[in-house]
Write an enzyme that holds these catalytic residues in place. Structure first.
Site, PDB file in Angstrom:
ATOM      1  N   ASP A 219       0.806  -1.220   0.000  1.00 47.96           N
ATOM      2  CA  ASP A 219       0.000   0.000   0.000  1.00 47.96           C
ATOM      3  C   ASP A 219       0.838   1.268   0.000  1.00 47.96           C
ATOM      4  OD1 ASP A 219      -2.247  -1.557   0.079  1.00 47.96           O
ATOM      5  OD2 ASP A 219      -2.591  -1.326   2.231  1.00 47.96           O
ATOM      6  N   THR A 353      -3.812 -10.639  -6.761  1.00 46.54           N
ATOM      7  CA  THR A 353      -2.846 -10.668  -7.871  1.00 46.54           C
ATOM      8  C   THR A 353      -1.850  -9.520  -7.739  1.00 46.54           C
ATOM      9  OG1 THR A 353      -4.284  -9.322  -9.285  1.00 46.54           O
ATOM     10  CG2 THR A 353      -4.526 -11.719  -9.436  1.00 46.54           C
TER      11      THR A 353
END
Length: 825
Positions: A219, A353
């Site tokens: 992130d 993914t």
């Protein structure tokens, strides 16, 4: 990186590394580097399996200290036999860790990892880890470690194994746990001593726990660092997916809503929006200003469709919210686009993914540089120093107090909860806000930014030199800026030759829409400099009434800007703002740390070398000599060698001589001699194409083949122009947008100043002809004349580059062979 235990006194530091929380690409590179750097510096190195859970569980069955499994040949000199690398070569657990068979039932086998969570590892136990995704030592979110009892058990297990230093690779939760363990450590030690589980001598010996944090998070949500390990690779996965979606979206004139990760941080959604050319994005830090937000999104998309755009891409971060903190979900966005605009809309949720796959080049280089710094920080630590998080500021590796980084990170989430979105944006690094502004400029069609007619400019854009990834992205950003401000963007086709042939045409907002993901040069490029006919070039400037010139290219563009600036005295047509954006895979423009295209080229090199290494390893005893481009600059060769785990690298800056080759051959012979029989590792040698005019790639390959004898074979591979092509990397795309918009702002500001000057003053105003440069943590627009003092004009490269100053070549070869090459004399 010579062995050095001075910082830890007479006691050898026992260093463990663990990965915790979510997995991210690059964690294995971090573990590999910490182990190798630790061994080089004379430490014992250990890994903790399954993160903090492994610390709590410890080694449930007693295992004595493992003996190193290195068969040292009798003819190895004594000075080599005593080397730290030899004595820490392998402990037999490397294959168990890498192949995931460690927890199998090995009752009949001599070695197993069952019930063993704190495992000593050696140099070869982590070989081949650089290109592996995820984390080979496992990770887990440990509920037990969150309790005091769990941390007490972890403390006991560390002391039992004699470990007094830990490197933790994980997110903010993992690093918070690390800092809490350190703060509680004295009390935990006292409790264990009072219970009689450790002796008073152990309590004194292990009274200080050294902890350093490496941030592994896709992130990119940690404060006080520009990037976290795993974020660049996740961005690669997202952009690859959107690039693929773009083609089908355009074919069917569809809209796609793409959901990406990011619960509290919109970095992935934002950078994907910039890099993939999305129409609209939703991020937690800055919700849509309009309420209802549906109107704002539909108005943006409607305008794009009206000018002829056939596809629509909307990116939604999983933590996206509106200004009232209500979640914004991808399915609802899809319904709005379908119902209000009548678009055939699909939802794509990328999910996990984004975490997987091989690490990109940057996610190999970053954890390598940070891992070395982590070991140094541990060796220098004392009870009075804070626990550090190792971060990065542009290209500078930095140490930040861990508690400060965690506190700042948590402040962002708190600001969002309080609806203080301005504060949330301010707590992100400056590049985050610039990226958002860049996205808004390049993705929206509105009249609010238009300048008055007298301030509007005719901006010429030209590509110079060899093609490089990001050239088209930079051009797209410049064109979109011009359209937003009312300027006229004029493309010069095929460089200065094209200008002489009058190949000039206007670009439109829609014309450049698909250029973000295109490699090469859509405008065409060559190496012809303007002094081919300076007078005729000036005439073309005057004919087309250029008010500014934007050059995108490598050393040729830099040289062209020098020529044009000097020509101002004789040609008034050149008395306009002129700016150069470096774009070259060689990264040889002086003063700037990074050029567009260099990251794309590194990724192409990494992909090729990963495939080559498979061949080399399958053959067991093969050395591949890989030749790279780069001209007289060794940046690509050096950083590529670091990213692929090459054992040797040859660059023009250092050159090649006979003594060097003799030493390298001796090293390779010894290294293959130390490999287990039948299990030799394939190895890579990276050579810049002009490192030497005598010791060519072919000559070195044949020499290694001859000298290797029965120990190893040798082959060569020349990557050539494959390093110039391909789809630009997301980093090059995002960097192109950011720098291009800064160049456009410079052109506007310089134009205002120049128009207020006399012709003579304009001719002498050197600051209006500049190169945009990345210098450490800042971006500077440097007058081109000042650039010359930082340039080696003969060899077409910069002087005192950051990667030379930081001795990346020496670091690469140290991590490739440790002290063996130095010990060979």
């Amino acid at each position: 990186m010579a062995p050095d235990n001075a910082s830890s006194g007479n006691k050898k530091l026992k260093l463990a590394v663990l990965t915790s929380g979510g997995d991210s690409a690059g964690m294995n590179a971090a573990v590999r580097t910490v182990v190798k750097a630790g061994i080089i510096r004379g430490c014992e190195t250990w890994i903790v399996r399954e993160g903090y859970e492994g610390l709590v569980l410890g080694n449930q069955e007693h295992h004595g200290p493992p003996e190193p499994l290195a068969d040292i040949p009798d003819n190895v000199p004594a000075r080599i036999s005593d080397d730290s690398l030899i004595n820490n070569l392998r402990f037999g657990d490397g294959e168990l860790l890498r192949d995931g068979q460690g927890d199998g039932d090995f009752s009949d086998e001599p070695r197993s990892l069952r019930n063993r969570y704190i495992v000593r590892v050696g140099w070869d136990d982590v070989r081949g880890w650089m290109s592996e995704g995820g984390t080979l030592i496992g990770t887990a979110r440990s509920a037990a470690f969150r309790t005091r009892e769990g941390r007490l058990a972890a403390t006991y297990n560390l002391i039992k194994e004699g470990i007094d230093a830990i490197v933790v690779c994980g997110g903010d939760g993992s690093l918070t746990g690390a800092d809490r363990l350190r703060s509680e450590w004295p009390d935990l030690i006292e409790e264990l001593r009072n219970e009689g589980r450790i002796t008073p001598e152990q309590a004194e010996t292990y009274g200080h726990l050294k902890i350093v944090g490496l941030v592994g998070s896709i992130d990119n949500d940690m404060a006080l660092t520009d990037l976290t390990i795993g974020a660049p690779t996740a961005l690669h996965r997202i952009c690859e997916s959107i690039d693929n979606i773009n083609s089908t979206a355009s074919s069917h004139s569809r809209a796609f809503v793409v959901e990406v990760m990011g619960r509290h941080c919109g970095w992935l959604a934002l950078l994907a929006g910039v890099s993939a050319g999305a129409d609209f994005i939703f991020i937690p830090e800055r919700p849509p200003k309009a309420m209802p937000w549906e109107d704002e999104m539909c108005e943006v998309v409607r305008k794009h469709r009206e000018v002829g755009k056939r596809k629509t891409i909307v990116i939604v971060a999983e933590g996206a919210i509106d200004s009232e903190l209500n979640p914004i979900k991808a399915d609802y966005v899809k319904d709005i686009l379908t119902e209000r605009l009548g678009l055939d809309t699909r939802v794509t949720t990328l999910g996990h993914t984004q975490r997987g796959g091989r690490p990109c080049a940057y996610d190999r280089i970053l954890p390598t540089l940070q891992g070395v710094e982590a070991v140094d920080a541990l060796l220098e630590a004392n009870p009075n120093t804070p626990s550090y998080m190792i971060g990065i500021n542009e290209n500078k590796i930095v140490r930040v107090p861990l508690v400060d980084a965690v506190r700042k990170t948590q402040e962002v989430a708190k600001a969002i909860e309080e609806k203080n979105f301005a504060k949330a944006m301010s707590l992100r690094d400056p590049e985050f806000a610039e990226s958002l502004e860049g996205f808004l400029i390049t993705s929206t069609l509105e009249d609010s930014r238009l300048l008055p007619q007298p301030k509007r400019l005719r901006v010429a854009i030209i590509h110079m030199g060899a093609p490089a990834g990001g050239m088209n992205a930079a051009t797209r950003a410049a064109v979109r800026f011009c359209v937003a401000r009312g300027h006229t963007p004029l493309a010069i086709q095929n460089g200065f030759k094209g200008l002489l042939d009058d190949n000039v045409h206007e670009l439109s907002w829609l014309r450049v829409d698909t250029w973000m993901a295109r490699g090469g040069s859509e405008l065409g490029t060559n190496r012809t400099l303007p002094d081919i006919d300076l007078g005729a070039i000036a005439a073309r400037f005057q004919q087309h009434a250029f008010d500014a010139l934007f050059l995108i290219g490598g050393f040729e563009a830099f040289s062209s800007l020098l020529i044009l600036e000097k020509g101002r005295a004789n040609y008034p047509a050149f008395q306009i703002p002129m700016v150069h954006l470096p774009a070259t895979i060689s990264n040889n423009v002086p003063l700037t740390d990074f050029s567009l295209g260099s990251d794309t080229s590194l990724n192409a090199l990494v992909d090729a070398c990963d495939a080559i290494r498979q061949s080399a390893s399958a053959s067991r005893n093969r050395v591949f000599v890989v030749e790279t481009q780069g001209g007289q600059c060794g940046y690509i060769a050096t950083m590529g060698a670091l990213a692929t785990g090459a054992v040797l690298v040859y660059t023009p800056e250092v050159g090649i001589d006979l003594d060097m080759l003799r030493k390298d051959v001796q090293y390779l012979k010894l290294r293959y001699h130390l490999d287990p029989k039948g299990q030799s590792q394939g190895r890579l040698v990276v050579r810049n194409e002009v490192a030497s005019s005598v010791y060519t790639t072919d000559m070195i390959t044949r020499m290694l083949k001859e000298e290797g004898g029965s120990l190893f074979d040798s082959r060569s591979a020349s990557l050539g122009h494959t390093l110039q092509g391909g789809v630009p990397s997301p980093i090059d795309r995002a960097r192109a947008v950011r720098l291009s918009l800064k160049c456009m702002a410079f052109i506007e500001a310089s134009s205002t100043k120049l128009r207020a000057m006399s012709s003579k003053e304009r001719a002498q105003h050197q600051a209006s002809a500049a190169v945009i440069t990345i210098q450490g943590s800042s971006i500077q627009l440097t007058p081109v004349q000042e650039m010359v003092q930082h340039a080696d004009m003969k060899h077409r490269r910069g002087i005192n580059t950051w990667w030379q100053t930081q001795r990346i070549k020496e670091l690469t070869e140290s991590l490739g062979g440790g002290g063996l090459r130095e010990a060979l004399g």
